[in-house]
Design a protein around this motif. Structure first.
Motif, mmCIF file in Angstrom:
data_model
loop_
_atom_site.group_PDB
_atom_site.id
_atom_site.type_symbol
_atom_site.label_atom_id
_atom_site.label_comp_id
_atom_site.label_asym_id
_atom_site.label_seq_id
_atom_site.Cartn_x
_atom_site.Cartn_y
_atom_site.Cartn_z
ATOM 1 N N ARG A 47 36.666 29.390 41.641
ATOM 2 C CA ARG A 47 36.636 29.577 43.095
ATOM 3 C C ARG A 47 37.944 30.181 43.607
ATOM 4 O O ARG A 47 37.933 31.023 44.518
ATOM 5 C CB ARG A 47 36.355 28.244 43.797
ATOM 6 N N ALA A 48 39.065 29.781 43.028
ATOM 7 C CA ALA A 48 40.346 30.363 43.430
ATOM 8 C C ALA A 48 40.411 31.841 43.058
ATOM 9 O O ALA A 48 40.886 32.674 43.841
ATOM 10 C CB ALA A 48 41.495 29.596 42.786
ATOM 11 N N GLY A 62 35.843 17.301 36.030
ATOM 12 C CA GLY A 62 36.840 17.095 37.070
ATOM 13 C C GLY A 62 38.196 17.688 36.778
ATOM 14 O O GLY A 62 39.137 17.505 37.563
ATOM 15 N N SER A 63 38.327 18.409 35.674
ATOM 16 C CA SER A 63 39.631 18.967 35.297
ATOM 17 C C SER A 63 40.013 20.193 36.124
ATOM 18 O O SER A 63 41.175 20.590 36.131
ATOM 19 C CB SER A 63 39.659 19.319 33.815
ATOM 20 N N GLY A 64 39.025 20.814 36.790
ATOM 21 C CA GLY A 64 39.356 21.946 37.658
ATOM 22 C C GLY A 64 38.757 23.271 37.232
ATOM 23 O O GLY A 64 39.178 24.322 37.724
ATOM 24 N N LYS A 65 37.760 23.251 36.363
ATOM 25 C CA LYS A 65 37.169 24.510 35.889
ATOM 26 C C LYS A 65 36.542 25.295 37.042
ATOM 27 O O LYS A 65 36.796 26.489 37.204
ATOM 28 C CB LYS A 65 36.123 24.217 34.802
ATOM 29 N N ASP A 103 38.665 29.666 47.680
ATOM 30 C CA ASP A 103 39.572 28.582 48.043
ATOM 31 C C ASP A 103 40.993 29.127 48.128
ATOM 32 O O ASP A 103 41.345 30.076 47.410
ATOM 33 C CB ASP A 103 39.528 27.455 47.000
ATOM 34 N N ALA A 104 41.797 28.524 48.976
ATOM 35 C CA ALA A 104 43.179 28.989 49.166
ATOM 36 C C ALA A 104 43.983 28.840 47.881
ATOM 37 O O ALA A 104 43.849 27.857 47.155
ATOM 38 C CB ALA A 104 43.841 28.200 50.286
ATOM 39 N N ARG A 127 27.112 45.111 40.754
ATOM 40 C CA ARG A 127 27.906 45.763 39.707
ATOM 41 C C ARG A 127 29.369 45.301 39.722
ATOM 42 O O ARG A 127 30.302 46.111 39.847
ATOM 43 C CB ARG A 127 27.806 47.276 39.814
ATOM 44 N N PRO A 128 29.598 44.001 39.611
ATOM 45 C CA PRO A 128 30.977 43.484 39.636
ATOM 46 C C PRO A 128 31.757 43.924 38.410
ATOM 47 O O PRO A 128 31.191 44.170 37.341
ATOM 48 C CB PRO A 128 30.772 41.969 39.646
ATOM 49 N N ARG A 129 33.065 43.965 38.552
ATOM 50 C CA ARG A 129 33.935 44.269 37.418
ATOM 51 C C ARG A 129 34.296 43.018 36.641
ATOM 52 O O ARG A 129 34.653 43.089 35.468
ATOM 53 C CB ARG A 129 35.191 44.980 37.923
ATOM 54 N N VAL A 130 34.232 41.863 37.314
ATOM 55 C CA VAL A 130 34.503 40.572 36.670
ATOM 56 C C VAL A 130 33.416 39.586 37.076
ATOM 57 O O VAL A 130 33.086 39.466 38.261
ATOM 58 C CB VAL A 130 35.887 40.013 37.069
ATOM 59 N N LEU A 131 32.861 38.879 36.096
ATOM 60 C CA LEU A 131 31.903 37.802 36.337
ATOM 61 C C LEU A 131 32.603 36.465 36.113
ATOM 62 O O LEU A 131 33.228 36.259 35.069
ATOM 63 C CB LEU A 131 30.718 37.918 35.381
ATOM 64 N N LEU A 132 32.487 35.565 37.077
ATOM 65 C CA LEU A 132 33.018 34.215 36.967
ATOM 66 C C LEU A 132 31.812 33.284 36.878
ATOM 67 O O LEU A 132 31.152 33.007 37.886
ATOM 68 C CB LEU A 132 33.883 33.876 38.188
#
Length: 202
Positions: A43-44, A35-38, A49-50, A139-144
């Motif tokens: 998503r941001a 629940g800390s916001g990881k 998310d906004a 082929r993304p440049r960043v993986l989240l």
């Protein structure tokens, strides 16, 4: 540091302001209490998310990139992936190549005919591996990566870790990986950042 992703004073309703830089080829781990916001952070960053603040990919601000194009380049892979077509291959991005898909299937210890499987028959671990494959085909440049091995056994966890490392090296990409597993954190190495009270700390 050669910045691939630059984040300055990012804020959402529950996070921030926070800043971070991700270098080409770098894997940064993010941890924190439940629940800390990881997940909210990922998503941001993916513009799901906004949020306020500066987010830049290379030398281009996020605000100057169409949302769909941004999400293909900055790919969010949740722990529970969404599926809309009944068969696996029907969920892959336009223009995907069979050769590319099969090379990653081998890395994930999945057979070639997994592309023809019905989504309903997939285990949670198969969904995680195929969800990552779907992201890689863009082929993304960043993986989240939001706990991408939560449903995998040790052997398949290490296969997926190796596959991500291979992708970063071959494509000059970067990754932000959320994990609670201390042994995994040791294996992955690199920087480990903690979210606490909506802020990032090392």
């Amino acid at each position: 540091m050669n910045a691939l992703l630059d984040v300055l004073d990012l804020e959402t309703a529950r996070l921030g302001p926070l800043s971070l830089r991700l270098a080409v080829g770098e894997l940064v781990q993010v941890t924190g209490a439940s629940g800390s916001g990881k997940s909210l952070l990922l998503r941001a960053l993916a513009d799901l998310d906004a949020s306020r603040g500066l987010v830049r990919l290379g030398d281009c601000d996020r605000d100057r990139i169409a949302p769909g194009d941004w999400r293909r380049q900055v790919a969010y892979v949740p722990a529970e992936t969404a599926w809309w077509a009944p068969r696996v291959d029907g969920n892959f991005p336009p223009g995907w190549r069979l050769h590319d898909a099969k090379s990653w299937l081998a890395c994930f210890a999945l057979p070639d005919d997994a592309l023809d499987w019905e989504i309903e028959r997939l285990s949670s671990g198969e969904r995680q591996r195929l969800g990552l494959l779907r992201a890689l085909l863009n082929r993304p440049r960043v993986l989240l990566l939001d706990e991408p091995t939560a449903n995998l056994d040790r052997e398949n966890t290490q296969r997926l870790e190796a596959a991500v490392r291979r992708y970063l090296a071959e494509h000059g990409a970067g990754a932000i990986w959320v994990s609670h597993d201390r042994l995994q954190q040791d294996r992955l190495g690199g920087r480990v950042l903690e979210i606490h009270d909506g802020r990032l700390r090392s």
